[in-house]
Design an enzyme around this catalytic site. Sequence first.
Site, mmCIF file in Angstrom:
data_model
loop_
_atom_site.group_PDB
_atom_site.id
_atom_site.type_symbol
_atom_site.label_atom_id
_atom_site.label_comp_id
_atom_site.label_asym_id
_atom_site.label_seq_id
_atom_site.Cartn_x
_atom_site.Cartn_y
_atom_site.Cartn_z
ATOM 1 N N THR A 136 0.885 -1.254 0.026
ATOM 2 C CA THR A 136 0.047 0.034 -0.072
ATOM 3 C C THR A 136 0.715 1.284 0.022
ATOM 4 O OG1 THR A 136 -1.733 -1.078 1.084
ATOM 5 C CG2 THR A 136 -1.686 1.342 1.281
ATOM 6 N N SER A 142 -6.392 0.225 -2.783
ATOM 7 C CA SER A 142 -7.094 -0.641 -3.800
ATOM 8 C C SER A 142 -6.706 -0.925 -4.849
ATOM 9 C CB SER A 142 -8.393 -0.291 -3.489
ATOM 10 O OG SER A 142 -9.168 -0.110 -2.081
ATOM 11 N N ARG A 308 -27.364 -10.068 34.197
ATOM 12 C CA ARG A 308 -27.646 -8.828 34.397
ATOM 13 C C ARG A 308 -29.375 -8.732 34.663
ATOM 14 N NH1 ARG A 308 -28.392 -3.888 35.336
ATOM 15 N NH2 ARG A 308 -27.268 -2.239 34.605
ATOM 16 N N GLY A 398 -23.211 0.460 30.303
ATOM 17 C CA GLY A 398 -22.030 1.110 30.626
ATOM 18 C C GLY A 398 -20.598 0.361 30.862
ATOM 19 N N THR A 419 -11.155 -2.383 5.757
ATOM 20 C CA THR A 419 -10.566 -1.924 4.646
ATOM 21 C C THR A 419 -9.336 -2.415 4.337
ATOM 22 O OG1 THR A 419 -9.950 -0.102 6.208
ATOM 23 C CG2 THR A 419 -11.640 0.372 4.830
ATOM 24 N N GLU A 421 -6.357 -5.585 3.453
ATOM 25 C CA GLU A 421 -6.366 -6.827 2.873
ATOM 26 C C GLU A 421 -7.660 -6.586 1.851
ATOM 27 O OE1 GLU A 421 -4.761 -9.798 2.087
ATOM 28 O OE2 GLU A 421 -3.265 -8.647 2.994
ATOM 29 N N ASP A 423 -10.456 -3.052 0.280
ATOM 30 C CA ASP A 423 -11.529 -2.408 1.022
ATOM 31 C C ASP A 423 -13.061 -3.145 0.658
ATOM 32 O OD1 ASP A 423 -12.823 0.529 1.386
ATOM 33 O OD2 ASP A 423 -13.981 -0.582 -0.367
#
Length: 642
Positions: A136, A142, A308, A398, A419, A421, A423
């Site tokens: 790249t 790309s 929960r 939270g 994105t 290897e 896009d």
Amino acid sequence: MGTGSSTADHLRAALDGPWRDIREQARKELADERFAGDPTLDYKAARARVLEQMRELAARDYAKRGFGLEAGGLADPGGAVTALEMVAYADLSLWVKSGVQWGLFGGAVENLGTERHREYLKKLITLDLLGCFAMTESGHGSDVASLETTATYDPDTQEFVIHTPTPSARKDYIGGAAEHARMAAVFAQLITQGESKGVHCFLVPIRDEQGADLPGVTTSDDGLKGGLLGVDNGRIVFDHVRVPREALLNRYADVAPDGSYSSPIENPSRRFFTTLGTLVRGRISVGGAAAAGARVALSIAVRYALQRRQFSDPDSGEEVVLMDYRMHQRRLLPLVAKSYAYAFAQNDLVRRMHLVQSGQDLDPGAQRALEKRAAGLKVAQTRHATRAIQECREACGGAGYLTENRLVTLKADTDVFTTFEGDNVVLTQLVAKELLTAYSDEVRDLDTMGWVRFAATMAGDVVRKRSGVRQLIQTLRDRGGESVDEADISRRDVQLSLFADREDYLVRTAAHRLRARAEETGPFEAFNNAQDHILAAGSAHIDRLVLEAFIEGIGDIEDPEARQLAEDLCDLFVFTVLEENSAWFIMHRFMSVERAKAVRRGVNELVDRLRPHALTLVEGMGVPEEMLNAALLHDASVYQRS
């Protein structure tokens, strides 16, 4: 062991796939706290820690599996991808750093190099040689064919001159380039005898043993990123750096001492795609690691939702467990179903890759088909991870936002997977292009204009004609015949027909749209105008492949209880995809409004049916509880009411 645990064992065995022994071994080894990520470290310390963790992996078989026997490896490409996928459960920085070293850098040397490069393989396996994969650039990611870095051959000295001619040609985001790599596999435009021969790969030393840049090489640090603190991404600029002629990885092309160029593949486009195709293992691994991250997040969120409590039941006065709320079930259980679907699809993909890369599948079309499938699944799995991890974070409130509960780290670490290897939009386009051009050898390497012209002539029920699926799926497909509004959409043959019909329609109408537009405008305008349509066709194709893999995966489950749960999960996957795309199905008259309402009710019925088995389902996904490393699961007492 209770029934639930036994059922979970059967589900896990099915999802573990062909390399289940490697997965079991990895679960034991990687549960060691030495392999866990530590989000409290600064990025310099995190990088040092990951490098030490890699040395631990190198001392075992995690690296060796992916390389040939002649290099001191174990010649087990499927086992290598599977073992590294398990590393993603422990720490995604460790996974990325390992993937760069052994998958990308090592893969380039082994798959693009020849005998003269073998000396490097043994060193990189043991980490005596640390490398990076410099493809790249700041200006091109790309569009690999348009990379600007040059490698100009000088016959007087028999050297290549590696050079960064413009600011946008700077190599960027390169894992290992900021700190640890000593050598780079550099992709550059090969120029010899005054003529450019396209992008090729060269081995270029970038640092000395003390870590200082070599003459003509300037490295810099990309600095803090959104995640992956343990990966030293950086930039590289070359100023007329000379490397010997032998630095060219010359499996598919070579330059003689006098500068003459030769290649066993005459067609430049085919040569370029053959070169990139040998590196498909990286793309397969990215999808697998993203899906692994989603499984970790869902394992945490579902367990939390089973402990929960929030708001009282007016009838009993007792507070309600989160997982008993319909919307909580709808938030998490369809994502669990998708995780199962993608796990089966990934196993099938890795199996296909192993057959091709171990020489057991010599079909000339197998490599091309593998690349298309790998691109599609990488898109599906990374998008799934992005959505699933975010949903899990929100579902834990939270607590989900605390670093100690790991979800925000998972989110940050997997974010870039959509994105790198490839896009995702570009890869979906690649899948669709293959759908439109994979029917004839003559059109495989066409440029945009040729592709549009060919697509304009294509017609017919293309999906069914050339799907090449195994007998189980073909038998189910052949059973269909009724319209969707007459048929029971819980039947597998009807589900397959719906998915295939959608793909058929989108591919054929995309071709017609290209033809109509091409007559009025140029090929780029025709393509650009239809891009949304083309991408929809690619996505529909991916959904069909995943469903087929899910159905085949269920076929290997012998335990009746586990098989029924898997069948219900498959239904939930199908109904969820139909619900998400209900507008399309209604607009194109594949489904009535009433049938679409039935799909929505079906999702509700399925999550209700699966609710009692929620823990079994996440246990079946195979992430060991001791590897979850989420504090909210270790102190259940805070959720109890006196």
